[in-house]
Structure formats: structure tokens, C-alpha cells
Design a protein around this motif. Structure first.
Motif, PDB file in Angstrom:
ATOM      1  N   LEU A  67       0.832  -1.212   0.000  1.00  0.00           N
ATOM      2  CA  LEU A  67       0.000   0.000   0.000  1.00  0.00           C
ATOM      3  C   LEU A  67       0.865   1.261   0.000  1.00  0.00           C
ATOM      4  O   LEU A  67       0.517   2.261  -0.643  1.00  0.00           O
ATOM      5  CB  LEU A  67      -0.958  -0.003   1.188  1.00  0.00           C
ATOM      6  N   ILE A  68       1.988   1.226   0.687  1.00  0.00           N
ATOM      7  CA  ILE A  68       2.914   2.362   0.649  1.00  0.00           C
ATOM      8  C   ILE A  68       3.443   2.551  -0.774  1.00  0.00           C
ATOM      9  O   ILE A  68       3.562   3.685  -1.262  1.00  0.00           O
ATOM     10  CB  ILE A  68       4.060   2.175   1.662  1.00  0.00           C
ATOM     11  N   ALA A  69       3.724   1.453  -1.469  1.00  0.00           N
ATOM     12  CA  ALA A  69       4.187   1.538  -2.863  1.00  0.00           C
ATOM     13  C   ALA A  69       3.127   2.196  -3.746  1.00  0.00           C
ATOM     14  O   ALA A  69       3.447   3.019  -4.613  1.00  0.00           O
ATOM     15  CB  ALA A  69       4.540   0.151  -3.392  1.00  0.00           C
ATOM     16  N   VAL A  70       1.860   1.869  -3.521  1.00  0.00           N
ATOM     17  CA  VAL A  70       0.772   2.476  -4.300  1.00  0.00           C
ATOM     18  C   VAL A  70       0.684   3.977  -4.009  1.00  0.00           C
ATOM     19  O   VAL A  70       0.525   4.790  -4.925  1.00  0.00           O
ATOM     20  CB  VAL A  70      -0.576   1.776  -4.007  1.00  0.00           C
ATOM     21  N   VAL A  71       0.815   4.349  -2.756  1.00  0.00           N
ATOM     22  CA  VAL A  71       0.772   5.772  -2.385  1.00  0.00           C
ATOM     23  C   VAL A  71       1.924   6.518  -3.059  1.00  0.00           C
ATOM     24  O   VAL A  71       1.732   7.616  -3.597  1.00  0.00           O
ATOM     25  CB  VAL A  71       0.814   5.937  -0.852  1.00  0.00           C
ATOM     26  N   VAL A  72       3.109   5.942  -3.056  1.00  0.00           N
ATOM     27  CA  VAL A  72       4.259   6.575  -3.716  1.00  0.00           C
ATOM     28  C   VAL A  72       3.966   6.738  -5.211  1.00  0.00           C
ATOM     29  O   VAL A  72       4.290   7.775  -5.804  1.00  0.00           O
ATOM     30  CB  VAL A  72       5.550   5.763  -3.485  1.00  0.00           C
ATOM     31  N   GLY A  73       3.322   5.759  -5.816  1.00  0.00           N
ATOM     32  CA  GLY A  73       2.953   5.866  -7.228  1.00  0.00           C
ATOM     33  C   GLY A  73       2.021   7.034  -7.493  1.00  0.00           C
ATOM     34  O   GLY A  73       2.134   7.723  -8.509  1.00  0.00           O
ATOM     35  N   HIS A  74       1.115   7.288  -6.579  1.00  0.00           N
ATOM     36  CA  HIS A  74       0.182   8.406  -6.741  1.00  0.00           C
ATOM     37  C   HIS A  74       0.841   9.755  -6.491  1.00  0.00           C
ATOM     38  O   HIS A  74       0.334  10.776  -6.961  1.00  0.00           O
ATOM     39  CB  HIS A  74      -1.030   8.222  -5.830  1.00  0.00           C
ATOM     40  N   LEU A  75       1.943   9.779  -5.788  1.00  0.00           N
ATOM     41  CA  LEU A  75       2.656  11.037  -5.565  1.00  0.00           C
ATOM     42  C   LEU A  75       3.201  11.611  -6.870  1.00  0.00           C
ATOM     43  O   LEU A  75       3.444  12.817  -6.974  1.00  0.00           O
ATOM     44  CB  LEU A  75       3.798  10.838  -4.564  1.00  0.00           C
ATOM     45  N   ALA A  76       3.378  10.761  -7.866  1.00  0.00           N
ATOM     46  CA  ALA A  76       3.905  11.212  -9.149  1.00  0.00           C
ATOM     47  C   ALA A  76       2.969  12.200  -9.835  1.00  0.00           C
ATOM     48  O   ALA A  76       3.401  12.974 -10.699  1.00  0.00           O
ATOM     49  CB  ALA A  76       4.164  10.016 -10.053  1.00  0.00           C
ATOM     50  N   ALA A  77       1.709  12.226  -9.467  1.00  0.00           N
ATOM     51  CA  ALA A  77       0.758  13.165 -10.062  1.00  0.00           C
ATOM     52  C   ALA A  77       1.128  14.613  -9.759  1.00  0.00           C
ATOM     53  O   ALA A  77       0.675  15.523 -10.452  1.00  0.00           O
ATOM     54  CB  ALA A  77      -0.650  12.864  -9.571  1.00  0.00           C
TER      55      ALA A  77
END
Length: 118
Positions: A67-77
Motif C-alpha cells: 500500500l505504501i508503494a501504491v501511495v508513492v505511485g500516486h505522488l507522481a501526479a
């Protein structure tokens, strides 16, 4: 998710080195795939947990790391309006962090990769 992350890493690295092109579409696809996998993982976690498998610490550690990996992915926005070269650099760094988190999350499972690891 791993193939889409690797393709996004390569495209982002090329965009960064050339200073042109926008890897935003690739990042969006990778993030979408990660979202889908997170949803399936949460369903599997709850299904296995409530049907007798319980919630062992290793399984919860895996879930939290992913889930932390998914959150980091969304930070790219945050960089969608940045110049292409900046997007390429930031997406490359983001994908590397995501890949490290995915590797760490998989290592938390007793059997690692493959069926039966959950």
C-alpha cells in the motif's frame, strides 16, 4: 504490475536523458495497474483472514508495504505540469522507489514469489 513498472522505468529514463517527451501516460497506466492489484490484494487479505487463515504479521507487513508503494505511485501526479525532463527524472526516481518497496513487500512473504505465497 512488474512489467508495466519496468516499461515505465525505461521510458522515464529515456525521457529524462533526452530531455523530451512525456512519460505521464506510462506512469498513469502503471499506477492504474498498481491500484487494481492493491484492490485484489485487499480482497484476498480479507477473504483469507476471515475464512480461517487469520491475519499473520507477515501477511499484514506485506499488505502495508504494498500500500505504501501504491501511495508513492500516486505522488507522481504532483509533477504532471512539470517540464518533460523533470517529469522523466522524477518518474524514474519514483519507479525505482516503488520497485524497491515491491521487492521489500514480496520478501516479507514466507515463500516469496509464486502461488501459495499468501
Amino acid at each position: 504490475s512488474l512489467p508495466s513498472l519496468l516499461v515505465t522505468l525505461i521510458v522515464s529514463l529515456i525521457a529524462w536523458l533526452r530531455g523530451q517527451g512525456s512519460p505521464r501516460k506510462f506512469m498513469s497506466i502503471s499506477t492504474g495497474v498498481m491500484d487494481l492489484q492493491a484492490l485484489m490484494g485487499i480482497i484476498l487479505l480479507l477473504w483469507a483472514g476471515f475464512t480461517g487463515g487469520g491475519f499473520p504479521a507477515k501477511r499484514l507487513e506485506h499488505a502495508v508495504t504494498m500500500l505504501i508503494a501504491v501511495v508513492v505511485g500516486h505522488l507522481a501526479a504532483k509533477w504532471k505540469s512539470a517540464p518533460p525532463a523533470v517529469q522523466g527524472r522524477n518518474y524514474t526516481i519514483t519507479i525505482i522507489v516503488i520497485l524497491l518497496l515491491v521487492i521489500a513487500g514480496i520478501s516479507r512473504l514466507p515463500q516469496g514469489w509464486g502461488p501459495g505465497s499468501m
